[in-house]
Design a protein around this motif. Structure first.
Motif, short mmCIF file in Angstrom:
data_model
loop_
_atom_site.label_atom_id
_atom_site.label_comp_id
_atom_site.label_asym_id
_atom_site.label_seq_id
_atom_site.Cartn_x
_atom_site.Cartn_y
_atom_site.Cartn_z
N ASP A 1 -29.95 5.20 10.96
CA ASP A 1 -29.37 6.19 12.35
C ASP A 1 -28.58 7.60 11.63
O ASP A 1 -27.89 6.81 10.54
N HIS B 1 -25.42 0.72 16.88
CA HIS B 1 -26.50 -0.05 18.47
C HIS B 1 -25.23 -0.38 19.52
O HIS B 1 -25.44 -0.37 20.59
N SER C 1 -35.04 1.59 15.36
CA SER C 1 -34.74 0.46 16.04
C SER C 1 -35.77 -0.24 15.39
O SER C 1 -35.19 -1.45 15.57
N SER C 2 -36.75 0.19 15.12
CA SER C 2 -37.78 -0.71 14.32
C SER C 2 -38.58 -0.56 13.57
O SER C 2 -39.04 0.35 13.22
N ALA D 1 -27.08 9.76 22.43
CA ALA D 1 -27.56 9.11 23.51
C ALA D 1 -27.88 8.79 24.30
O ALA D 1 -28.87 8.62 24.88
N ARG E 1 -30.94 3.72 20.91
CA ARG E 1 -31.85 2.96 21.30
C ARG E 1 -33.33 4.40 20.63
O ARG E 1 -34.24 3.70 21.49
N HIS E 2 -33.08 4.98 19.81
CA HIS E 2 -34.46 5.85 19.38
C HIS E 2 -35.47 4.65 18.29
O HIS E 2 -34.51 3.69 17.93
N ALA E 3 -36.64 4.89 18.79
CA ALA E 3 -37.50 3.50 18.10
C ALA E 3 -37.83 3.67 16.91
O ALA E 3 -37.33 2.56 16.53
N PRO F 1 -24.75 4.22 23.37
CA PRO F 1 -26.16 3.74 23.84
C PRO F 1 -27.33 4.05 23.15
O PRO F 1 -28.54 4.43 24.12
#
Length: 354
Positions: A71, A44, A55-56, A263, A50-52, A48
Motif C-alpha cells: 500500500d 489491513h 489485496s490481490s 481506508a 481493502r483496495h483490490a 479498513p
C-alpha cells in the motif's frame, strides 16, 4: 578513571531542538527497514484497507504489475518513521505536507531508508518553538527513490534565550502538476474488473466539484494507534508518553488519521487504486483516543494519462471527528472548524472507460 560523565559523553539521544537545525543540512536517517507481507497484514488489520490492487496478486497481475505492491501509505509511513528520531522527538505537532510524489512501487522484500534536507527555518513569535521545513526522500535497497515529499513541523527550543535564525520559508508548489505524476511501469487498467474491485464507478463518472460522503466511521482505540505508530518505528514522545502533554493525553499520529480516512474513502472511491502525489495536507486539529473518525472527499481536478485505461483524479480528503460528514471545512473566520482533523489534497490513479 573519570569520576563523572560530562554532557558531551551522553549515550542516549534527547532529540534535536529547533536551534539544532541548520539550513541546507542533509540528514541520513538511521535504521533501514525491510518490508514484508507482515506489514501488509498489520496495515489491513489496523485500518479498513481493502483496495483490490493491494489485496490481490492476481488482480495486480491483471492490471499489468508483477504482483500486488505494498500500500502506498505503508511506504509513506515507513519513510516518515525513519525521520522521527532526527526531526520529531521534541515536536509539538506535524503541520503539513507538499510536493509529494510516489516515484515507484514498493514490493515485499524491499528495504527502505530515508534522507532529509532542511529547507526552511522560522522561529515562532513566542520564542519557545519554531517551524522546520524538510524535504524527505525514501530510497530502496538499490538507491532508487520511491517517494519524495516536503513536510513542516513545529519543534520546541531547548534554550529560549538563544537568538532566532534568519527566517527562511520555502516557496512550495500549490499542487503537483498532472504532467509530473509518475504512473508505475506496466500499469494497464484496460481489462479492469470492476466487480472484483467492489464498485462500478470509473474515472469519467466523477465530476470536478462533486462531494462524496464516505458514510462509515471508525472509533480510534488507544492501543491500536500506539501499535500502529510503533509499527512505523515512529518514536515521537507525544504519541506514547502521557506525561508529555499538560492534558495527560497521547496525541494520535497524524499518519494514523490519514490511513483511516483513506481506508474509509473506499466507500465511494473503491477504484481510486493508487496514490501518486500528495499536493498539500494539514492536520487541522489534534485527534485523541475515543474520537470517531469519518471522512468525505471532493473532486478537485481530473487528468488523462498515457497508460492504457488509466486516469488521474485529484481529490480533497477531509477527516472529521464524531458527527456525520457535512462537507463543512472552515468557519466564518477562515479557520478550520474544531471537528476537522485532516485536510489532504492528493492525486490517485483509477480506471477509465475505453
Amino acid at each position: 578513571m573519570a569520576s563523572a560523565i560530562d554532557e558531551g559523553d551522553m549515550k542516549t539521544n534527547p532529540g534535536r531542538f529547533f536551534e539544532d537545525y541548520r539550513l541546507g543540512e542533509v540528514i541520513a536517517h538511521a535504521v533501514p527497514r525491510t518490508l514484508s507481507g507482515g506489514e501488509r497484514a498489520l496495515y489491513h488489520a489496523l485500518y479498513p484497507a481493502r483496495h483490490a490492487l493491494y489485496s490481490s496478486d492476481e488482480f495486480a497481475r491483471a492490471s499489468g504489475l508483477a504482483a500486488a505492491p505494498m500500500d502506498d501509505l505503508i511506504a509513506f509511513h515507513t519513510v516518515f518513521g525513519k525521520t522521527v528520531p532526527d526531526i520529531s522527538l521534541n515536536a509539538v505537532a506535524n503541520l503539513g505536507y507538499a510536493e509529494g510524489r510516489w516515484l515507484r512501487p514498493v514490493w515485499p522484500g524491499d528495504t527502505l531508508m530515508s534522507k532529509s534536507e532542511i529547507i526552511g527555518l522560522k522561529e515562532n513569535s513566542n520564542g519557545k518553538s519554531g517551524v522546520v521545513w524538510l524535504r524527505t526522500r525514501g530510497l530502496n535497497q538499490r538507491g532508487e527513490a520511491v517517494l519524495d515529499y516536503v513536510r513542516w513541523v513545529m519543534v520546541l527550543k531547548r534554550d529560549i534565550s538563544r537568538p532566532a535564525p534568519e527566517p527562511v520559508v520555502p516557496t512550495l508548489a500549490a499542487s503537483v502538476a498532472a504532467a509530473d505524476l509518475v504512473v508505475p511501469a506496466g500499469l494497464d487498467f484496460s481489462r479492469y474488473d470492476r466487480g472484483l474491485a467492489g464498485e462500478p464507478h470509473l474515472w469519467e463518472d466523477y465530476a470536478v466539484g462533486e462531494k462524496i460522503d464516505h458514510v462509515d466511521g471508525v472509533t480510534v482505540e488507544e492501543s491500536e494507534h500506539m501499535l500502529a505508530t510503533r509499527l512505523w518505528q515512529n518514536t515521537a514522545k507525544v504519541h506514547f508518553d502521557a506525561t508529555n502533554r499538560a492534558d495527560g493525553r497521547r496525541l494520535i499520529y497524524g499518519g494514523h488519521v490519514i490511513s483511516l480516512a483513506r481506508a474509509l474513502s473506499f466507500n465511494g472511491l473503491a477504484n481510486a487504486q493508487m496514490i501518486v502525489a500528495l499536493n498539500a495536507g494539514a492536520h487541522a486539529n489534534p485527534c485523541f483516543a475515543g474520537d470517531t473518525v469519518r471522512a468525505w472527499s471532493e473532486v478537485l481536478d481530473k487528468a488523462e494519462t498515457a497508460a492504457p485505461g488509466v486516469g488521474a483524479l485529484r481529490l480533497r480528503l477531509v477527516a472529521v471527528r464524531h458527527g456525520a460528514a457535512e462537507f463543512a471545512l472552515r468557519g466564518d473566520d477562515g479557520k478550520y472548524l474544531p471537528e476537522v482533523l485532516l485536510d489532504l489534497d492528493y492525486w490517485a490513479l483509477m480506471p477509465c472507460g475505453a
